[in-house]
Design a protein around this motif. Structure first.
Motif, PDB file in Angstrom:
ATOM      1  N   GLU A  86      67.382  29.252 -13.446  1.00 53.85           N
ATOM      2  CA  GLU A  86      66.047  28.864 -12.991  1.00 53.85           C
ATOM      3  C   GLU A  86      65.467  29.929 -12.068  1.00 53.85           C
ATOM      4  OE1 GLU A  86      63.939  25.289 -10.352  1.00 53.85           O
ATOM      5  OE2 GLU A  86      66.110  25.331 -10.662  1.00 53.85           O
ATOM      6  N   ILE A  87      64.174  30.161 -12.200  1.00 55.61           N
ATOM      7  CA  ILE A  87      63.476  31.066 -11.281  1.00 55.61           C
ATOM      8  C   ILE A  87      62.867  30.208 -10.179  1.00 55.61           C
ATOM      9  CG2 ILE A  87      61.641  32.787 -11.035  1.00 55.61           C
ATOM     10  CD1 ILE A  87      61.967  33.454 -13.982  1.00 55.61           C
ATOM     11  N   THR A  88      63.248  30.463  -8.945  1.00 60.54           N
ATOM     12  CA  THR A  88      62.875  29.576  -7.838  1.00 60.54           C
ATOM     13  C   THR A  88      61.674  30.072  -7.038  1.00 60.54           C
ATOM     14  OG1 THR A  88      64.476  30.689  -6.399  1.00 60.54           O
ATOM     15  CG2 THR A  88      65.244  28.738  -7.602  1.00 60.54           C
ATOM     16  N   PHE A  89      61.004  31.100  -7.528  1.00 60.33           N
ATOM     17  CA  PHE A  89      59.835  31.611  -6.824  1.00 60.33           C
ATOM     18  C   PHE A  89      58.681  31.731  -7.814  1.00 60.33           C
ATOM     19  CE2 PHE A  89      62.679  35.114  -8.001  1.00 60.33           C
ATOM     20  CZ  PHE A  89      61.880  35.862  -8.841  1.00 60.33           C
ATOM     21  N   GLU A  90      57.470  31.828  -7.290  1.00 63.46           N
ATOM     22  CA  GLU A  90      56.292  31.938  -8.140  1.00 63.46           C
ATOM     23  C   GLU A  90      56.016  33.402  -8.493  1.00 63.46           C
ATOM     24  OE1 GLU A  90      53.030  30.053  -6.207  1.00 63.46           O
ATOM     25  OE2 GLU A  90      53.824  28.018  -6.508  1.00 63.46           O
ATOM     26  N   TYR A  91      55.379  33.592  -9.633  1.00 65.63           N
ATOM     27  CA  TYR A  91      54.964  34.928 -10.043  1.00 65.63           C
ATOM     28  C   TYR A  91      53.725  34.792 -10.919  1.00 65.63           C
ATOM     29  CZ  TYR A  91      57.742  33.564 -14.164  1.00 65.63           C
ATOM     30  OH  TYR A  91      58.264  32.898 -15.243  1.00 65.63           O
ATOM     31  N   PRO A  92      52.914  35.828 -11.019  1.00 67.44           N
ATOM     32  CA  PRO A  92      51.638  35.719 -11.744  1.00 67.44           C
ATOM     33  C   PRO A  92      51.821  35.621 -13.251  1.00 67.44           C
ATOM     34  CG  PRO A  92      51.988  37.959 -11.007  1.00 67.44           C
ATOM     35  CD  PRO A  92      53.076  37.136 -10.366  1.00 67.44           C
ATOM     36  N   ASP A  93      50.792  35.105 -13.923  1.00 65.58           N
ATOM     37  CA  ASP A  93      50.807  34.999 -15.385  1.00 65.58           C
ATOM     38  C   ASP A  93      50.714  36.370 -16.044  1.00 65.58           C
ATOM     39  OD1 ASP A  93      50.965  32.234 -15.291  1.00 65.58           O
ATOM     40  OD2 ASP A  93      48.792  31.978 -15.313  1.00 65.58           O
ATOM     41  N   GLU A  94      50.027  37.293 -15.394  1.00 63.40           N
ATOM     42  CA  GLU A  94      49.963  38.676 -15.859  1.00 63.40           C
ATOM     43  C   GLU A  94      50.310  39.595 -14.702  1.00 63.40           C
ATOM     44  OE1 GLU A  94      46.970  40.395 -18.240  1.00 63.40           O
ATOM     45  OE2 GLU A  94      46.452  38.520 -19.270  1.00 63.40           O
ATOM     46  N   VAL A  95      51.031  40.651 -15.004  1.00 67.48           N
ATOM     47  CA  VAL A  95      51.508  41.569 -13.968  1.00 67.48           C
ATOM     48  C   VAL A  95      50.918  42.954 -14.177  1.00 67.48           C
ATOM     49  CG1 VAL A  95      53.544  42.740 -13.023  1.00 67.48           C
ATOM     50  CG2 VAL A  95      53.661  40.307 -13.622  1.00 67.48           C
ATOM     51  N   TYR A  96      50.472  43.550 -13.077  1.00 70.06           N
ATOM     52  CA  TYR A  96      49.977  44.922 -13.031  1.00 70.06           C
ATOM     53  C   TYR A  96      50.773  45.675 -11.961  1.00 70.06           C
ATOM     54  CZ  TYR A  96      45.885  43.244 -15.648  1.00 70.06           C
ATOM     55  OH  TYR A  96      45.066  42.698 -16.601  1.00 70.06           O
ATOM     56  N   PRO A  97      50.684  47.014 -11.927  1.00 71.48           N
ATOM     57  CA  PRO A  97      51.391  47.765 -10.884  1.00 71.48           C
ATOM     58  C   PRO A  97      51.102  47.235  -9.486  1.00 71.48           C
ATOM     59  CG  PRO A  97      50.581  49.279 -12.537  1.00 71.48           C
ATOM     60  CD  PRO A  97      50.032  47.923 -12.896  1.00 71.48           C
ATOM     61  N   ASN A  98      52.155  47.122  -8.703  1.00 68.60           N
ATOM     62  CA  ASN A  98      52.142  46.619  -7.315  1.00 68.60           C
ATOM     63  C   ASN A  98      52.079  45.100  -7.231  1.00 68.60           C
ATOM     64  OD1 ASN A  98      52.677  47.616  -4.802  1.00 68.60           O
ATOM     65  ND2 ASN A  98      50.633  48.414  -4.405  1.00 68.60           N
ATOM     66  N   TYR A  99      52.099  44.396  -8.375  1.00 70.38           N
ATOM     67  CA  TYR A  99      52.244  42.946  -8.385  1.00 70.38           C
ATOM     68  C   TYR A  99      53.733  42.598  -8.310  1.00 70.38           C
ATOM     69  CZ  TYR A  99      47.417  41.944 -10.010  1.00 70.38           C
ATOM     70  OH  TYR A  99      46.052  41.801 -10.130  1.00 70.38           O
ATOM     71  N   ASP A 100      54.031  41.359  -7.936  1.00 75.06           N
ATOM     72  CA  ASP A 100      55.408  40.884  -7.962  1.00 75.06           C
ATOM     73  C   ASP A 100      55.770  40.386  -9.354  1.00 75.06           C
ATOM     74  OD1 ASP A 100      55.953  41.386  -5.281  1.00 75.06           O
ATOM     75  OD2 ASP A 100      55.227  39.424  -4.638  1.00 75.06           O
ATOM     76  N   LEU A 101      57.056  40.499  -9.689  1.00 72.56           N
ATOM     77  CA  LEU A 101      57.554  40.045 -10.981  1.00 72.56           C
ATOM     78  C   LEU A 101      58.995  39.561 -10.833  1.00 72.56           C
ATOM     79  CD1 LEU A 101      59.716  42.358 -12.260  1.00 72.56           C
ATOM     80  CD2 LEU A 101      57.608  43.671 -12.329  1.00 72.56           C
ATOM     81  N   PRO A 102      59.479  38.776 -11.800  1.00 71.78           N
ATOM     82  CA  PRO A 102      60.893  38.356 -11.762  1.00 71.78           C
ATOM     83  C   PRO A 102      61.784  39.362 -12.477  1.00 71.78           C
ATOM     84  CG  PRO A 102      59.705  37.092 -13.422  1.00 71.78           C
ATOM     85  CD  PRO A 102      58.701  38.036 -12.799  1.00 71.78           C
ATOM     86  N   LEU A 103      62.764  39.903 -11.763  1.00 71.84           N
ATOM     87  CA  LEU A 103      63.720  40.855 -12.320  1.00 71.84           C
ATOM     88  C   LEU A 103      65.077  40.162 -12.433  1.00 71.84           C
ATOM     89  CD1 LEU A 103      64.174  44.291 -12.530  1.00 71.84           C
ATOM     90  CD2 LEU A 103      65.744  43.599 -10.733  1.00 71.84           C
ATOM     91  N   LEU A 104      65.734  40.329 -13.568  1.00 72.44           N
ATOM     92  CA  LEU A 104      67.052  39.747 -13.797  1.00 72.44           C
ATOM     93  C   LEU A 104      68.111  40.830 -13.646  1.00 72.44           C
ATOM     94  CD1 LEU A 104      68.461  37.067 -14.735  1.00 72.44           C
ATOM     95  CD2 LEU A 104      68.342  37.986 -17.061  1.00 72.44           C
ATOM     96  N   PHE A 105      69.157  40.523 -12.863  1.00 72.67           N
ATOM     97  CA  PHE A 105      70.248  41.480 -12.706  1.00 72.67           C
ATOM     98  C   PHE A 105      71.562  40.716 -12.579  1.00 72.67           C
ATOM     99  CE2 PHE A 105      69.417  40.230  -8.430  1.00 72.67           C
ATOM    100  CZ  PHE A 105      70.567  40.472  -7.686  1.00 72.67           C
ATOM    101  N   ALA A 106      72.664  41.446 -12.599  1.00 73.49           N
ATOM    102  CA  ALA A 106      73.985  40.835 -12.528  1.00 73.49           C
ATOM    103  C   ALA A 106      74.586  41.057 -11.140  1.00 73.49           C
ATOM    104  CB  ALA A 106      74.901  41.419 -13.597  1.00 73.49           C
ATOM    105  N   SER A 107      75.137  39.998 -10.564  1.00 74.26           N
ATOM    106  CA  SER A 107      75.851  40.076  -9.289  1.00 74.26           C
ATOM    107  C   SER A 107      77.232  39.468  -9.483  1.00 74.26           C
ATOM    108  CB  SER A 107      75.079  39.318  -8.206  1.00 74.26           C
ATOM    109  OG  SER A 107      75.169  37.917  -8.432  1.00 74.26           O
ATOM    110  N   VAL A 108      78.001  39.418  -8.418  1.00 74.57           N
ATOM    111  CA  VAL A 108      79.338  38.821  -8.526  1.00 74.57           C
ATOM    112  C   VAL A 108      79.248  37.333  -8.839  1.00 74.57           C
ATOM    113  CG1 VAL A 108      80.442  40.517  -7.035  1.00 74.57           C
ATOM    114  CG2 VAL A 108      79.361  38.516  -6.010  1.00 74.57           C
ATOM    115  N   GLN A 109      78.108  36.725  -8.551  1.00 70.45           N
ATOM    116  CA  GLN A 109      77.916  35.308  -8.850  1.00 70.45           C
ATOM    117  C   GLN A 109      77.445  35.075 -10.295  1.00 70.45           C
ATOM    118  OE1 GLN A 109      76.525  36.585  -5.846  1.00 70.45           O
ATOM    119  NE2 GLN A 109      78.304  35.832  -4.713  1.00 70.45           N
TER     120      GLN A 109
END
Length: 219
Positions: free
Chosen positions: A20-43
């Motif tokens: 689940e993504i627990t934060f808000e992000y815009p419907d469209e993204v442009y440079p300097n906007y926030d976005l959801p990035l997926l990465f791998a951690s020990v969890q």
């Protein structure tokens, strides 16, 4: 070069069995906007809210992101902006519903959208960085791009005579491999995406008419 896209939707998130993504992000993204990035951690797989456009630790402010949202794979070690991230293998993906490129028809640019035919989200290869400016912790990312002169779909975008580039799409079955890759040599991932799985169509940008405050009062 990709400068505008639609991030993953809730329905696509569930379809791919992603966290689940627990934060808000815009419907469209442009440079300097926030976005959801997926990465791998020990969890396991985790999401981070990051800015679109790399902000290196030596940058004076976040406006540099307007120029660093795409990173050419051929020059990652030559650009100070990306050197730390590629050297430390800070790999992630930006899950996307659709991204936009300019196609020139009769010498006039049109916005075209690229998406999967099956409606699933897809993963764009990215580098990410964490730095601090004053008391603010800044998390940022850039899409990694490749030459597209021979790609059946992507070679038709951008201004005539301009360099042809494409984002690098990580296949669904190689997601974990990419996110846990521990070598700065990413040559095995640099492939043009399979055209038969994607489609592109003209997607005009919607013009939003400005409404005066007086009219808003009566809504």
């Amino acid at each position: 070069m990709c400068a505008n896209f639609k991030p993953i939707t809730l329905a696509q998130l569930k379809s791919l069995n992603l966290p689940e993504i627990t934060f808000e992000y815009p419907d469209e993204v442009y440079p300097n906007y926030d976005l959801p990035l997926l990465f791998a951690s020990v969890q396991g797989l985790e999401w981070r809210k990051v800015g679109f456009g790399m902000v290196p630790k030596w940058a004076e402010d976040k406006s540099i992101a307007l120029k660093t949202y795409n990173a050419r794979n051929e020059t990652l070690f030559q650009k100070p902006t990306f050197l730390n991230s590629i050297s430390k293998c800070k790999f992630g993906v930006i899950p996307v519903s659709e991204f936009y490129e300019s196609k020139y028809i009769e010498n006039k640019p049109q916005r075209w959208g690229v998406r999967r035919k099956d409606g699933q989200a897809f993963y764009i290869a990215a580098l990410y960085e964490i730095c601090k400016q004053g008391d603010e912790i800044i998390r940022s990312s850039s899409m990694i791009t490749m030459d597209a002169i021979d790609h059946e779909m992507m070679k038709d975008f951008h201004e005539p005579g301009d360099v042809k580039r494409s984002v690098i799409i990580i296949p669904h079955d190689r997601l974990q491999e990419w996110l846990t890759w521990r070598s700065p040599d990413i040559s095995s991932f640099i492939h043009g995406f399979p055209v038969e799985e994607f489609e592109c169509t003209h997607v005009p940008k919607i013009k939003i008419e400005k409404i005066s405050p007086q009219l808003n009062f009566f809504d």
